[in-house]
Design an enzyme around this catalytic site. Structure first.
Site, PDB file in Angstrom:
ATOM      1  N   GLY A 235       1.220  -1.434  -0.152  1.00 52.42           N
ATOM      2  CA  GLY A 235      -0.037   0.486  -0.128  1.00 52.42           C
ATOM      3  C   GLY A 235       0.529   1.194  -0.045  1.00 52.42           C
ATOM      4  CB  SER A 236       0.027   4.123   1.272  1.00 53.25           C
ATOM      5  OG  SER A 236      -0.291   4.247   2.665  1.00 53.25           O
ATOM      6  NE  ARG A 237       8.375   7.544   1.148  1.00 51.05           N
ATOM      7  CZ  ARG A 237       9.302   7.630   0.571  1.00 51.05           C
ATOM      8  NH1 ARG A 237       9.078   7.308  -1.553  1.00 51.05           N
ATOM      9  NH2 ARG A 237      10.338   8.990   1.142  1.00 51.05           N
ATOM     10  N   GLY A 239       0.699   4.457   5.175  1.00 46.78           N
ATOM     11  CA  GLY A 239       0.430   3.277   5.955  1.00 46.78           C
ATOM     12  C   GLY A 239       1.727   2.138   5.892  1.00 46.78           C
ATOM     13  CD  GLU A 259       5.275  -4.257  -3.012  1.00 45.95           C
ATOM     14  OE1 GLU A 259       4.423  -5.497  -4.055  1.00 45.95           O
ATOM     15  OE2 GLU A 259       4.153  -3.773  -4.935  1.00 45.95           O
ATOM     16  CB  CYS A 296       4.091  -1.516  -6.591  1.00 51.01           C
ATOM     17  SG  CYS A 296       3.611  -3.425  -7.693  1.00 51.01           S
ATOM     18  CD  GLU A 387       3.900   4.650  -5.539  1.00 45.92           C
ATOM     19  OE1 GLU A 387       4.167   3.460  -6.322  1.00 45.92           O
ATOM     20  OE2 GLU A 387       3.429   4.856  -4.396  1.00 45.92           O
TER      21      GLU A 387
END
Ligand code: NAP
Length: 517
Positions: A235-237, A239, A259, A296, A387
């Protein structure tokens, strides 16, 4: 733990399945799991752990394959439900279902062959001088219950029964899934399939649980439960880092395999550009816009040295992109984050818009975008390397090879790095590879990073922030290693040893460091 209720019965605490294309709630609502449910699921997983890890390789492999069969048995309803919740097209989701079943089979094969146990035997050397060597035997054992956070962008292949779940179950770890709030109905169906496989294989119920609910509390509570031994996340950086922090702050810290964020640089080398700049430009747009760019491995950064070939690449991309249709993004939140990222690039003084895709009609429509800047500007603003999740990419024009290397050195850790090259680029490519090895988990030539083969030699990982632990992969059979740890048995009587490390074992093994058999 799956708890599907109707909108009518679920009450105020319910949260609803959202149709990605309309942004409206469907009729399906789900009771929200809370702290008590987390505790119940973790206690059940903990109670199931010893029985589950004691299953033999054949039984565990059968279980993994049975999960795949139960998923297939869900039929078209699963596909239709996932289409509705994710906005992804049928062909993509059918492919994802195939991949989900395929990776369960891959892990079944790994488990059956037994190499995952990592058996090593160093027999005693009683006569060794000056000291005898003890008898040492090693095998890998599972870590314990694993919390899995399903990914929004792969509602099947990287969610409830996805790669993290498959690899943890293959390792012998019970799994507690924190379902992604973007696809609760899909998640519930797949969870039902796993539960059916648990029952059919006579395993304890706690081998698998599925928790759903909106808000960060559910996942935070799960990661902090002392019975959880490791976490898999996509998921998100923000999170992923929040969960890493929680896991490290526990009385007993645990690993989090998160990831998170990657812009997957694609380096276009001069000879390749000269020979096929225009074709590369068109192909690049295909990779950029696939699945609304919600991969991703989306090519979010393109690097090239100035020249005619680069101009041909840009011209072809600028021709193809305006024809790229807008596509429904996974959630309103992901679309809003994408819009914000694209607007920041479009409004950046040092960034020029090359082209944009078609504008969509309806909610959460992602419009593709391609921008350019110079190496000097990229190097002076770290935000240009962050990103933008969706079909957005930034071309960095470099004056020469030195600048190209400087940009790559400045870039963050990546899942992938791609080189487009012809024979005449070999020297430049060979100078790039040591640099790319330090930056990325996978280096590919003359292809596009989107599309990740589920295989034994795949790495879908990389240095931070691509992942929180670049020593591993989340795709491919090596992913099982994340959920294992070694135990060495010294001078134990044979009858006390696990069967796989006894003298009569048929497990793949090293004896005195040499492959046996
Ligand atoms: P996300 O917001 O990080 O959510 C992923 C999962 O983690 C959800 O189950 C979420 O549930 C939970 N979560 C998030 N923050 C948490 C926290 N602080 N504490 C506990 N649990 C937390 O990711 P997403 O919704 O899938 O997508 C949002 C963004 O993530 C995208 O815009 C994109 O930037 C990035 N993304 C990256 C990749 C990649 O592979 N690189 C893939 C997908 C998404 P709750 O919100 O209910 O807690």
């Amino acid at each position: 733990m799956t708890n599907i209720q109707t909108a009518e019965t679920a009450g105020n605490d319910a949260f609803r399945s959202i149709d990605a294309a309309t942004g409206l709630a469907t009729g399906e609502a789900f009771a929200v799991h809370g702290a008590d449910d987390v505790a119940t699921a973790c206690a059940a997983a903990d109670a199931a752990f010893d029985a589950y890890r004691a299953t033999d390789n054949a039984a565990r492999a059968d279980f993994l394959e049975r999960i795949g069969e139960e998923i297939v048995a869900l039929g078209d309803t699963l596909i239709v439900t996932a289409m509705r919740e994710s906005g992804l097209p049928r062909a993509r989701l059918e492919g994802e279902r195939g991949r989900t079943v395929g990776q369960l089979k891959l892990f079944a094969g790994v488990v059956r062959r037994g190499g995952w146990m990592g058996v090593r035997i160093d027999p005693a050397l009683p006569d060794r001088a000056p000291l005898p060597r003890p008898d040492l035997r090693l095998r890998m054992i599972p870590l314990g219950p694993v919390a899995v956070f399903g990914a929004s962008n792969f509602p099947l292949a990287f969610s409830t029964a996805g790669g993290d779940t498959a690899s943890a179950l293959a390792a012998g770890c019970p799994v507690v899934v924190k379902g992604h709030p973007a696809h609760p109905a899909t998640g519930a169906m797949v969870a039902g399939a796993i539960e059916a496989a648990v029952a059919a294989c006579g395993l304890p119920k706690g081998v698998f649980s599925h928790l759903v609910g909106p808000g960060n509390d559910l996942g935070s509570t799960l990661v902090q439960d002392p019975r959880i031994a490791a976490v898999g996340f996509t998921g998100s950086r923000a999170g992923g880092l929040a969960l890493v922090k929680l896991a490290q702050a526990r009385d007993v810290p645990i690993p989090v395999y998160a990831e998170m964020s990657s812009i997957n640089p694609v380096v276009l080398l001069p000879e390749a550009l000269k020979a096929r700049g225009a074709a590369l430009g068109t192909a690049f747009v295909g990779s950029l816009t696939m699945g609304a760019g919600q991969f991703c491995t989306n090519p979010g950064l393109v690097l090239a040295i100035e020249g005619d070939g680069l101009d041909a690449f840009v011209a072809a991309a600028a021709t193809a992109l305006p024809d790229a249709p807008a596509a429904t993004m996974l959630t309103g939140g992901i679309h809003a984050a994408y819009q914000k990222g694209v607007e920041a690039l479009a409004g950046h003084d040092a960034v020029k818009t090359i082209a944009q895709g078609k504008v969509g009609e309806g909610v959460a429509q992602g419009q593709a975008a391609f921008f350019e800047t110079t190496a000097a500007q990229f190097l002076s603003d770290a935000a240009l390397g962050h990103e933008v999740f969706g079909a957005s990419s930034l071309l960095v024009r470099c004056a020469d090879e030195n600048e190209l290397h400087a940009v790559l050195r400045a870039a963050e850790g990546q899942l992938t790095a791609t080189i487009q090259m012809d024979a005449g680029d070999a020297g430049m490519a060979s100078r790039l590879i040591p640099l790319l090895e330090r930056k990325a988990g996978r280096i590919l030539a003359n292809g596009w990073p989107t599309g990740v083969e589920v295989a034994h030699a795949m790495v879908h990982g990389g240095p931070f922030p691509a992942t929180s632990d670049g020593r591993t992969t989340s795709v491919g059979s090596l992913a099982i290693d994340r959920f294992l740890r070694p135990v060495s048995y010294q001078n134990l009587l044979p009858e006390l040893l696990p069967a796989c490390v006894r003298d009569d074992t048929d497990a793949p093994r090293l004896i005195d460091g040499v492959v046996a058999g």
